[in-house]
Structures are given as C-alpha cells and as structure tokens.
Design a protein around this motif. Structure first.
Motif, mmCIF file in Angstrom:
data_model
loop_
_atom_site.group_PDB
_atom_site.id
_atom_site.type_symbol
_atom_site.label_atom_id
_atom_site.label_comp_id
_atom_site.label_asym_id
_atom_site.label_seq_id
_atom_site.Cartn_x
_atom_site.Cartn_y
_atom_site.Cartn_z
ATOM 1 N N VAL A 10 32.870 22.551 56.588
ATOM 2 C CA VAL A 10 32.555 21.125 56.524
ATOM 3 C C VAL A 10 32.414 20.602 57.947
ATOM 4 C CG1 VAL A 10 33.322 18.832 55.779
ATOM 5 C CG2 VAL A 10 33.770 20.836 54.339
ATOM 6 N N ILE A 11 31.252 20.013 58.231
ATOM 7 C CA ILE A 11 30.970 19.428 59.537
ATOM 8 C C ILE A 11 30.991 17.916 59.394
ATOM 9 C CG2 ILE A 11 29.327 19.285 61.446
ATOM 10 C CD1 ILE A 11 30.448 22.077 60.993
ATOM 11 N N GLY A 12 31.916 17.255 60.097
ATOM 12 C CA GLY A 12 32.058 15.808 60.004
ATOM 13 C C GLY A 12 33.242 15.444 59.138
ATOM 14 N N LEU A 13 34.232 14.781 59.751
ATOM 15 C CA LEU A 13 35.480 14.515 59.031
ATOM 16 C C LEU A 13 35.811 13.026 59.020
ATOM 17 C CD1 LEU A 13 37.649 17.517 60.285
ATOM 18 C CD2 LEU A 13 36.367 17.322 58.134
ATOM 19 N N ALA A 19 37.470 14.045 52.396
ATOM 20 C CA ALA A 19 37.594 14.185 50.937
ATOM 21 C C ALA A 19 36.892 15.446 50.450
ATOM 22 C CB ALA A 19 37.015 12.952 50.249
ATOM 23 N N LEU A 20 35.723 15.748 51.009
ATOM 24 C CA LEU A 20 35.000 16.957 50.630
ATOM 25 C C LEU A 20 35.808 18.204 50.961
ATOM 26 C CD1 LEU A 20 31.447 15.994 51.974
ATOM 27 C CD2 LEU A 20 32.216 15.882 49.599
ATOM 28 N N LEU A 64 27.990 28.629 54.206
ATOM 29 C CA LEU A 64 27.588 27.390 53.559
ATOM 30 C C LEU A 64 28.206 26.270 54.374
ATOM 31 C CD1 LEU A 64 26.529 25.490 51.345
ATOM 32 C CD2 LEU A 64 28.662 25.937 50.087
ATOM 33 N N ALA A 65 27.384 25.456 54.992
ATOM 34 C CA ALA A 65 27.874 24.361 55.827
ATOM 35 C C ALA A 65 27.499 23.036 55.182
ATOM 36 C CB ALA A 65 27.301 24.447 57.230
ATOM 37 N N VAL A 66 28.502 22.265 54.808
ATOM 38 C CA VAL A 66 28.296 20.941 54.231
ATOM 39 C C VAL A 66 28.408 19.934 55.368
ATOM 40 C CG1 VAL A 66 29.154 19.243 52.592
ATOM 41 C CG2 VAL A 66 29.196 21.680 52.001
ATOM 42 N N VAL A 124 32.812 7.391 45.562
ATOM 43 C CA VAL A 124 33.656 7.002 46.683
ATOM 44 C C VAL A 124 34.606 8.165 46.976
ATOM 45 C CG1 VAL A 124 33.498 4.543 46.206
ATOM 46 C CG2 VAL A 124 35.287 5.907 45.084
ATOM 47 N N PRO A 125 35.164 8.232 48.194
ATOM 48 C CA PRO A 125 35.997 9.388 48.559
ATOM 49 C C PRO A 125 37.106 9.741 47.569
ATOM 50 C CG PRO A 125 35.461 8.152 50.530
ATOM 51 C CD PRO A 125 34.927 7.346 49.365
#
Length: 293
Positions: A10-13, A19-20, A64-66, A124-125
């Motif tokens: 996951v890129i971006g927090l 939440a992702l 796999l990069a989200v 929503v998150p």
C-alpha cells in the motif's frame, strides 16, 4: 508456520490508505506499506505490516501495489522517476480523479512495464473491509483476476470493464446521484421547516419518496436505452406544471428556489423542442449536451 497468503503493498497512508492496509492485515495478507511520513505507519507496523525503507523496495517485480494518494500529479511525482522500477508491478490506482486522468495514467504505466488498473472507493474509511465497501475497478480483467483473493479483503470488488476510465466515470456519476438526492432533501426540508416541521420528521417521508423514485429507474433506463419515451405514468408537460408549483411555493415562503428553477429551465427547453407529451426521462437530451449560454 510460514505464511502463504498473497501479499500486497500500500502506497499512501492517509485515512483511507491506513484503512486499506488494515483490512489487508486483518485478512491475513502480508502487507508492505510506504508513506513519506513514516510515523503514519506506526500502528500498522505494530499490527504486523512491513514498512518499506524506500519506494524501490516497496515495488518489487510481481508486487500488487495499491496506490491511494491525493491526486494523479502525486502519483507521477512519486513514481515517474528513474529510481522507481515498475517492471512486473500491478498498480491499482485508487486516487480520485477524472476518466481522462485514468486513461492517461494507463498509457503512462504501459511503457514502464507495469500492469495498470484504475479504481474508485465508494465507501468511507470505517467501512473498508466490510461488504458495504464497494471498490470499483476498470482495466483488463486479466490484470485484476490474479489479485482478487487479496482485493476481496477490502469489500465488494466490482469490475466495470476494460476501459480504464470507467471507474472514475462511475465515481463522479455516483456523486451526482448522492448530491442530487441530498440537495433535493435539503430543499424539501427547508420548505417544511417554514411550517414548523423538523428535519427528523420530514426525513422519514423523504426516505419513502426516494425509495419509490429509485424503483422507477430500471424502467426509465429502458426508455433511455431505446430512445423512446412514451408517457406511461406522466407527461413532461404535467411535470413542468408541478415544477412551477414548487418554484412558486418556495418563493412564497421565502425558500431559495435556484435548484428547482434550474430543473424547470431544462424542462422548458425540452417542451420548446416538442417533447411535452413524452415521459420525464426524455430530459436525458438536456443532460447530455453542454450548457448553452
């Protein structure tokens, strides 16, 4: 025991990115995270995530990069550099934007050796990880299907088609529905408040009306798709008279009438074009053309 679950990065927090990543971890998927502000990863790391020391380390071949960033320029700022190798990476871009930006991003990713999917999060998150969280995706299904066991951890994953712009289009179309329903409810609430009726009381009635209108959509959609609008329930000229009542009532009780006047103006143009005897969905012709000054 060695973990064999498929992994994900996951890129971006931000709130949504965390939440992702949290949903992936909860589902048992080895999860790597990266963010410019590393402190945002602290809770995830405590829960078992791996904090990548760099983007290069986060985006290994086969990953796999989200990606969940603020916008598409942020995507390019981070990934469009000589240091980042996207070869063999599947990028699922969940940043909000336009359909044109999504298609441009797909064209940008291809020569860099990445498989690209665009997406939109209709939740929503706090809803991420539940069936109520709908994740729209668009792009080649062959790029999506190998990663479904991972992505299903986020909620209900819906593939819309190979056109990379479809997820963004559905996203903004959904916003049009959301804001239109809310604005109509606010208009009605403003009206009944002039008679001392509170919003809570009116909300129950409004919800019944909204549900009833939603039941009309399949039949109205058939008319739009066929290009034929027989007045099976009500003719547009009848609806236009009701619009006039709404405008008049709003102005009489001191409520803003801009919204009903806007729809009334569109109806009047359709009447002038000879569509008065047809059913309300004939207004699709007005919605489908740019504004005329």
């Amino acid at each position: 025991m060695e973990r064999n679950e498929p992994s994900v990065t996951v890129i971006g927090l931000g709130l949504m990115g965390r939440a992702l990543a949290g949903a992936f971890l909860k589902a048992g998927h080895p999860t790597t995270v990266w963010n410019r502000t590393t402190a945002k990863a602290d809770r995830l790391v405590a829960d078992g995530a791996r904090l990548a020391p760099s983007l290069t380390a986060a985006l290994r071949p086969g990953t796999l990069a989200v990606v969940c960033l603020t916008d598409y320029p942020a995507l390019y700022e981070l990934l469009d550099t000589d240091e980042v190798d996207l070869t063999g990476t599947t990028l699922l871009q969940l940043t909000s934007g336009s359909s044109g930006q999504a298609r441009d991003a797909a064209r940008w990713a291809e020569p860099r050796g990445a498989r690209y999917l665009d997406g939109a999060i209709m939740a929503v998150p706090p809803a991420i990880g539940t069936a109520e969280a709908v994740i729209l995706t668009s792009g080649p299904r062959t790029d999506l299907d190998p990663h479904r066991p991972v992505l299903d951890a986020l909620g209900t994953v819906d593939h819309l088609g190979t056109d990379h712009g479809l997820a963004a289009l559905y996203d903004v179309a959904g916003l049009a529905m959301m804001w239109s329903v809310l604005n109509a409810w606010l208009q009605g609430t403003a009206l009944v408040r002039t008679a001392g009726v509170d919003a809570t009381t009116y909300a129950g009635f409004a919800r019944t009306i909204a549900a009833g209108v939603a039941d009309w959509l399949p039949g109205y959609a058939e008319q739009i798709d066929s290009g034929s609008f027989p007045a099976e329930v009500s003719a547009l000229e009848t609806d236009a008279r009701a619009m006039a009542h709404l405008v008049e009532e709003s102005e009489a009780v001191g409520v803003n009438a801009e919204l009903p006047r806007l729809i009334q103006a569109m109806a009047h143009r359709a009447l002038a074009a000879g569509h008065g005897g047809e059913q309300y969905p004939v207004l699709i012709e007005e919605f489908s053309r740019p504004r005329r000054d």
